[in-house]
Design an enzyme around this catalytic site. Structure first.
Site, PDB file in Angstrom:
ATOM      1  CG  ASP A  67      -0.324  -0.726   2.606  1.00 12.92           C
ATOM      2  OD1 ASP A  67       0.870  -0.401   2.615  1.00 12.92           O
ATOM      3  OD2 ASP A  67      -0.987  -0.821   3.304  1.00 12.92           O
ATOM      4  CG  ASN A 135      -8.546  -1.926  12.079  1.00  6.91           C
ATOM      5  OD1 ASN A 135      -7.857  -2.539  11.364  1.00  6.91           O
ATOM      6  ND2 ASN A 135      -9.147  -0.860  11.400  1.00  6.91           N
ATOM      7  CG  HIS A 137      -5.765  -2.448   8.827  1.00  7.42           C
ATOM      8  ND1 HIS A 137      -5.898  -1.461   9.168  1.00  7.42           N
ATOM      9  CD2 HIS A 137      -4.423  -2.838   9.061  1.00  7.42           C
ATOM     10  CE1 HIS A 137      -4.609  -0.947   9.711  1.00  7.42           C
ATOM     11  NE2 HIS A 137      -3.630  -1.779   9.591  1.00  7.42           N
ATOM     12  CD  GLU A 142      -8.597   0.581   7.940  1.00  6.27           C
ATOM     13  OE1 GLU A 142      -8.472  -0.336   8.552  1.00  6.27           O
ATOM     14  OE2 GLU A 142      -8.186   1.503   7.986  1.00  6.27           O
TER      15      GLU A 142
HETATM   16  C1  F6R Z   1       1.644  -1.473   6.160  1.00  2.38           C
HETATM   17  C2  F6R Z   1       0.218  -2.053   6.265  1.00  2.38           C
HETATM   18  C3  F6R Z   1      -0.643  -2.382   7.454  1.00  2.38           C
HETATM   19  C4  F6R Z   1       0.320  -2.555   8.857  1.00  2.38           C
HETATM   20  C5  F6R Z   1      -0.579  -2.748  10.038  1.00  2.38           C
HETATM   21  C6  F6R Z   1       0.367  -3.135  11.206  1.00  2.38           C
HETATM   22  O1  F6R Z   1       2.009  -1.714   4.881  1.00  2.38           O
HETATM   23  O2  F6R Z   1      -0.166  -2.778   5.276  1.00  2.38           O
HETATM   24  O3  F6R Z   1      -1.750  -3.344   7.463  1.00  2.38           O
HETATM   25  O4  F6R Z   1       0.987  -4.177   8.587  1.00  2.38           O
HETATM   26  O5  F6R Z   1      -0.951  -1.335  10.386  1.00  2.38           O
HETATM   27  O6  F6R Z   1       1.017  -1.994  11.580  1.00  2.38           O
HETATM   28  P1  F6R Z   1       2.089  -1.868  12.552  1.00  2.38           P
HETATM   29  O7  F6R Z   1       3.367  -3.002  12.296  1.00  2.38           O
HETATM   30  O8  F6R Z   1       2.946  -0.597  12.543  1.00  2.38           O
HETATM   31  O9  F6R Z   1       1.551  -2.332  13.801  1.00  2.38           O
END
Ligand code: F6R
Length: 257
Positions: A67, A135, A137, A142
């Site tokens: 992303d 959450n 994702h 989301e």
């Molecule tokens: C990042 C992404 C997100 C993260 C998720 C966890 O490219 O796709 O899905 O993997 O938000 O983020 P952290 O590791 O910062 O808790």
């Protein structure tokens, strides 16, 4: 799902690193799907170490990040491209032309489609690294994302914007829109390795592993994938009710291997 519960974030990263190294040794021209965020940073550090020792090379590897924020130039310190340069790409022998991100500065609707086309040109992802949001994702899919979604523009939830605020200065513009690979895109990867550490991820891990298959927890779609390795620390595993079984199954698996 193969669930590996280990002591701490270092061993989570070590196990994930072993998976990536094995993939690249078996197929040096692999296509890797990569994630940003705090969780994979130690994995990237370990990959750099192994590369410096000469154990692994990235010359023929293609990477596709999950992303990117819409409207952030790749030189913007909060862009995911900047993050990846800093934590991985600047330290390995990857060819710049083999690094792929959704194009977020022009026509984003067609850029999302183009991303899918480039992915299919290289015959899809061999190994996809994932983190997970509190959450549930994965990528920026989301809750209530279509379980079959492809790469597209997504509005972030307030919860995600809040969780990521720590990366932005107080009065800095923080985008609420991103292009993300879809859940269907992620499901096409041939092997998925999901990492999670810390107690804040425990509810999402419980819902993903033991909960119902539901768009309310987008990561639960991985229950339908044939090859998923979930690597988590004790804190992230704390709410799993079948913990004993997962440990036992992992031990049996190791014996088999
Ligand atoms: C990042 C992404 C997100 C993260 C998720 C966890 O490219 O796709 O899905 O993997 O938000 O983020 P952290 O590791 O910062 O808790």
């Amino acid at each position: 799902m193969k669930i590996i519960i280990t002591n701490n974030s270092h061993s989570v990263a070590e196990i994930a690193c072993d998976n990536v190294v094995a993939q690249l040794k078996a197929k040096p021209f692999s296509v890797l799907g990569l994630a940003t965020g705090s969780t994979p940073i130690t994995l990237y550090e370990k990959l750099i170490e192994r590369h410096k020792k000469g154990e692994v090379h990235f010359k023929e590897v293609h990477t596709f990040n999950l992303d990117e924020y819409i409207g952030l130039e790749e030189t913007h310190p909060q862009s995911y491209r900047f993050f990846m340069d800093r934590y991985l790409f600047n330290h390995i022998d990857i060819q710049r032309d083999n690094i792929h991100f959704p194009e977020v500065m022009s026509d984003v609707l067609s850029a999302a489609k183009d991303y899918e086309a480039i992915l299919s040109d290289v015959n899809g992802i061999d190994l996809q690294i994932l983190g997970i949001g509190q959450n549930g994702h994965i990528g920026f899919n989301e809750p209530y994302s279509s379980l079959g979604s492809r790469t597209r523009v997504k509005t972030l939830t307030r919860n995600t914007v809040e969780a990521n605020r720590r990366f932005f200065d107080e009065d800095e513009y923080q985008p609420h829109l991103a292009i993300t690979m879809g859940l269907g895109t992620i499901m096409d990867a041939r092997h998925v390795v999901l990492l999670a550490t810390g107690e804040s991820k425990a509810p999402a891990i419980r819902d993903m592993v033991e909960g119902a298959l539901t768009a309310s927890c987008p990561a639960s779609v991985l229950q339908m994938h044939a090859k998923v390795t979930v690597v988590i620390d004790e804190a992230a595993a704390a709410l799993l009710s079948d913990r004993d079984y997962f440990d036992w199954a992992h031990k049996e698996q190791l014996r088999l291997e």
